[in-house]
Design an enzyme around this catalytic site. Sequence first.
Site, PDB file in Angstrom:
ATOM      1  N   CYS A 277       3.647   9.569   0.735  1.00 50.99           N
ATOM      2  CA  CYS A 277       2.333  10.103   0.381  1.00 50.99           C
ATOM      3  C   CYS A 277       2.482  11.056  -0.802  1.00 50.99           C
ATOM      4  O   CYS A 277       3.201  12.048  -0.711  1.00 50.99           O
ATOM      5  CB  CYS A 277       1.736  10.855   1.566  1.00 50.99           C
ATOM      6  SG  CYS A 277       0.203  11.710   1.139  1.00 50.99           S
TER       7      CYS A 277
ATOM      8  N   ARG B 234       0.842  -1.208   0.000  1.00 50.24           N
ATOM      9  CA  ARG B 234       0.000   0.000   0.000  1.00 50.24           C
ATOM     10  C   ARG B 234       0.880   1.262   0.000  1.00 50.24           C
ATOM     11  O   ARG B 234       1.044   1.896  -1.026  1.00 50.24           O
ATOM     12  CB  ARG B 234      -0.959  -0.042   1.213  1.00 50.24           C
ATOM     13  CG  ARG B 234      -2.114   0.949   1.109  1.00 50.24           C
ATOM     14  CD  ARG B 234      -1.750   2.377   1.461  1.00 50.24           C
ATOM     15  NE  ARG B 234      -1.291   2.517   2.851  1.00 50.24           N
ATOM     16  CZ  ARG B 234      -0.783   3.639   3.347  1.00 50.24           C
ATOM     17  NH1 ARG B 234      -0.636   4.705   2.587  1.00 50.24           N
ATOM     18  NH2 ARG B 234      -0.360   3.695   4.589  1.00 50.24           N
ATOM     19  N   ASP B 235       1.461   1.603   1.137  1.00 52.59           N
ATOM     20  CA  ASP B 235       2.250   2.841   1.213  1.00 52.59           C
ATOM     21  C   ASP B 235       3.398   2.789   0.204  1.00 52.59           C
ATOM     22  O   ASP B 235       3.738   3.790  -0.441  1.00 52.59           O
ATOM     23  CB  ASP B 235       2.791   3.009   2.639  1.00 52.59           C
ATOM     24  CG  ASP B 235       3.098   4.455   3.002  1.00 52.59           C
ATOM     25  OD1 ASP B 235       3.510   5.208   2.122  1.00 52.59           O
ATOM     26  OD2 ASP B 235       2.949   4.815   4.185  1.00 52.59           O
TER      27      ASP B 235
HETATM   28  N1  COA Z   1     -12.999   4.563  -4.174  1.00 55.13           N
HETATM   29  C1  COA Z   1     -13.225   4.792  -5.496  1.00 55.13           C
HETATM   30  N2  COA Z   1     -13.732   5.924  -5.980  1.00 55.13           N
HETATM   31  C2  COA Z   1     -14.065   6.871  -5.098  1.00 55.13           C
HETATM   32  C3  COA Z   1     -13.877   6.715  -3.724  1.00 55.13           C
HETATM   33  C4  COA Z   1     -13.318   5.506  -3.270  1.00 55.13           C
HETATM   34  N3  COA Z   1     -13.100   5.275  -1.977  1.00 55.13           N
HETATM   35  N4  COA Z   1     -14.311   7.817  -3.116  1.00 55.13           N
HETATM   36  C5  COA Z   1     -14.761   8.656  -4.067  1.00 55.13           C
HETATM   37  N5  COA Z   1     -14.609   8.086  -5.272  1.00 55.13           N
HETATM   38  C6  COA Z   1     -14.958   8.637  -6.587  1.00 55.13           C
HETATM   39  C7  COA Z   1     -16.364   9.184  -6.646  1.00 55.13           C
HETATM   40  O1  COA Z   1     -17.276   8.164  -6.930  1.00 55.13           O
HETATM   41  C8  COA Z   1     -16.258  10.179  -7.768  1.00 55.13           C
HETATM   42  O2  COA Z   1     -16.232   9.510  -8.986  1.00 55.13           O
HETATM   43  P1  COA Z   1     -16.743  10.200 -10.356  1.00 55.13           P
HETATM   44  O3  COA Z   1     -15.833  11.370 -10.606  1.00 55.13           O
HETATM   45  O4  COA Z   1     -16.594   9.108 -11.361  1.00 55.13           O
HETATM   46  O5  COA Z   1     -18.147  10.611 -10.069  1.00 55.13           O
HETATM   47  C9  COA Z   1     -14.875  10.765  -7.556  1.00 55.13           C
HETATM   48  O6  COA Z   1     -14.127   9.757  -6.834  1.00 55.13           O
HETATM   49  C10 COA Z   1     -14.894  12.038  -6.764  1.00 55.13           C
HETATM   50  O7  COA Z   1     -15.611  11.818  -5.548  1.00 55.13           O
HETATM   51  P2  COA Z   1     -15.617  12.868  -4.355  1.00 55.13           P
HETATM   52  O8  COA Z   1     -16.391  12.293  -3.219  1.00 55.13           O
HETATM   53  O9  COA Z   1     -16.033  14.232  -4.890  1.00 55.13           O
HETATM   54  O10 COA Z   1     -14.125  12.835  -3.960  1.00 55.13           O
HETATM   55  P3  COA Z   1     -12.978  13.932  -4.065  1.00 55.13           P
HETATM   56  O11 COA Z   1     -12.594  14.182  -5.456  1.00 55.13           O
HETATM   57  O12 COA Z   1     -13.328  15.081  -3.208  1.00 55.13           O
HETATM   58  O13 COA Z   1     -11.809  13.084  -3.341  1.00 55.13           O
HETATM   59  C11 COA Z   1     -11.239  11.247  -1.870  1.00 55.13           C
HETATM   60  C12 COA Z   1     -11.974  12.573  -2.024  1.00 55.13           C
HETATM   61  C13 COA Z   1     -11.112  11.000  -0.387  1.00 55.13           C
HETATM   62  C14 COA Z   1     -12.035  10.168  -2.540  1.00 55.13           C
HETATM   63  C15 COA Z   1      -9.832  11.352  -2.538  1.00 55.13           C
HETATM   64  O14 COA Z   1      -9.218  12.529  -2.159  1.00 55.13           O
HETATM   65  C16 COA Z   1      -8.968  10.177  -2.186  1.00 55.13           C
HETATM   66  O15 COA Z   1      -9.235   9.061  -2.597  1.00 55.13           O
HETATM   67  N6  COA Z   1      -7.883  10.407  -1.410  1.00 55.13           N
HETATM   68  C17 COA Z   1      -6.994   9.349  -0.962  1.00 55.13           C
HETATM   69  C18 COA Z   1      -5.578   9.783  -1.145  1.00 55.13           C
HETATM   70  C19 COA Z   1      -4.625   8.703  -0.645  1.00 55.13           C
HETATM   71  O16 COA Z   1      -4.863   7.526  -0.766  1.00 55.13           O
HETATM   72  N7  COA Z   1      -3.496   9.163  -0.092  1.00 55.13           N
HETATM   73  C20 COA Z   1      -2.455   8.312   0.365  1.00 55.13           C
HETATM   74  C21 COA Z   1      -2.792   7.486   1.550  1.00 55.13           C
HETATM   75  S1  COA Z   1      -2.828   8.381   3.062  1.00 55.13           S
HETATM   76 ZN    ZN Z   2       3.112   6.485   5.245  1.00 54.18          ZN
END
Ligand code: COA
Ligand code: ZN
Length: 310
Positions: free
Chosen positions: A244, A17-18
Site C-alpha cells: 500500500c 491490483r495490489d
Molecule cells: N475514481 C476516480 N476518481 C475519483 C474516485 C474514484 N473512485 N473517487 C474520487 N475521485 C476523484 C473526484 O472526482 C475528484 O476529482 P477532481 O479533482 O477532478 O474533481 C478527486 O478524485 C477528489 O475527490 P474526493 O472525493 O475529494 O476524494 P479525495 O481526494 O478525498 O480522495 C479517495 C478520496 C477515496 C478517492 C482517494 O483517497 C482514493 O482513491 N484512495 C484509494 C487509495 C488506494 O487505492 N489505496 C490502495 C488500496 S487499499
Molecule cells: Zn495488500
Amino acid sequence: MITDFSEALIVQEVSPRDGLQIEPTWVETVDKIALIDQLSLAGFSRIEAGSFVSPKAIPALRDGEQVFKGIARQPGVIYVALIPNLKGAQRALAAEAEADELNLVMSASQTHNLANMRMRCEASLAAFGEIVQYVDGSRVRLNGSIATTFGCPFEGKIDEDRVLQIVEAYQELGIQGITLADTTGMANPRQVDRLVRRVLQRVSPADLTLHFHNTRGLGLCNVLAAYEAGARRFDAALGGLGGCPFAPGASGNICTEDLVNLCDEIGIHTGIDLPLLLKLSRGLPALLGHEVPGQLAKAGRNCDLHPTPS
Ligand code: COA
Ligand code: ZN
C-alpha cells in the site's frame, strides 16, 4: 500441528491490483491485460484485476476501464475490482468495465484510513451503504476488506473487538464476503489463529479471505495458522509484488508461487498450475525493471534437480 490437509485452499491472485499499485514504473495497459490473461489460464477462480480509485491517489492503475474491457475472461474466474467509494462502484460496473465483484476497503485504524482513503471510517461505512443501495438487484458480489486488521504502521496494535465490530457492520450493510488484511505484515500466527476462529463464528469459511503481506517474513506461517483455524481463502501476488503506497514500510504480498509450492509439498490442493506461475513470475523483472521478492522462481521447485557434478 495441522492434521487435516484434505480441504482445498483457494488462492485469489492480486498481483494486477495490489502488486502493480505500488510500482513506480508505468506498466502499459496491453501488458497488464496480457498478464491477467495468462493468470486466467493458471487455475485461479478469482483474480483482483485492478482498482477504481482516484487516479491521483494510484496513478499506476488509472487504466482500470481499459484493462477490464480488454481481458479475455475465462469461465469460472471471478474478476474483482477494488473500490473506495460510490464513484468507484459506478466506474467498475459501467459497460466499460463490468467487474464481477467489488472489493470495498476500509481500515480498522482511523489513521490509516485517513492516509489511504482520506476519510474517517464513519465516512467509508457511509459510502459503502450508498454502494450497497446502488448495486441492489444486480448480480455483482460485494466483499468488504478490513485493512490493518492485525496492526497499523501508525497506531500499532488493533483491538480485536474493533475488527469484529467492523465485520458486523459490513454484514449489517449486506456485504457478504469479508477480507482480513495484514497491510504491513504485522500479524503473527497466534494472533491469526485467535482472530480467525472468532471471525469464523460469524462468517462462513467460503466467505472469508485472509490477505497477508510478507513484510516481516511471517506471511506463510500466518497462512498455515489461518488454514489450521479453518480459513480456506487467501490473497497472494505473483512474484510477491505489492504494498500500500499510503502505509510506510509496506512491502509485498505473500508470493503466489511460494504459497502454491508450500501447498503442493504438504498436500493441500489448490488447482493452480505451478510451472505456468513460475514462467510468469520469471518474466516480471523484465516487465518492472527490478528483481521481485518471490523465492521459488529463483530456487526452482524441489523436483527441479540439477545435473550431478562430474
Ligand atoms: N475514481 C476516480 N476518481 C475519483 C474516485 C474514484 N473512485 N473517487 C474520487 N475521485 C476523484 C473526484 O472526482 C475528484 O476529482 P477532481 O479533482 O477532478 O474533481 C478527486 O478524485 C477528489 O475527490 P474526493 O472525493 O475529494 O476524494 P479525495 O481526494 O478525498 O480522495 C479517495 C478520496 C477515496 C478517492 C482517494 O483517497 C482514493 O482513491 N484512495 C484509494 C487509495 C488506494 O487505492 N489505496 C490502495 C488500496 S487499499
Ligand atoms: Zn495488500
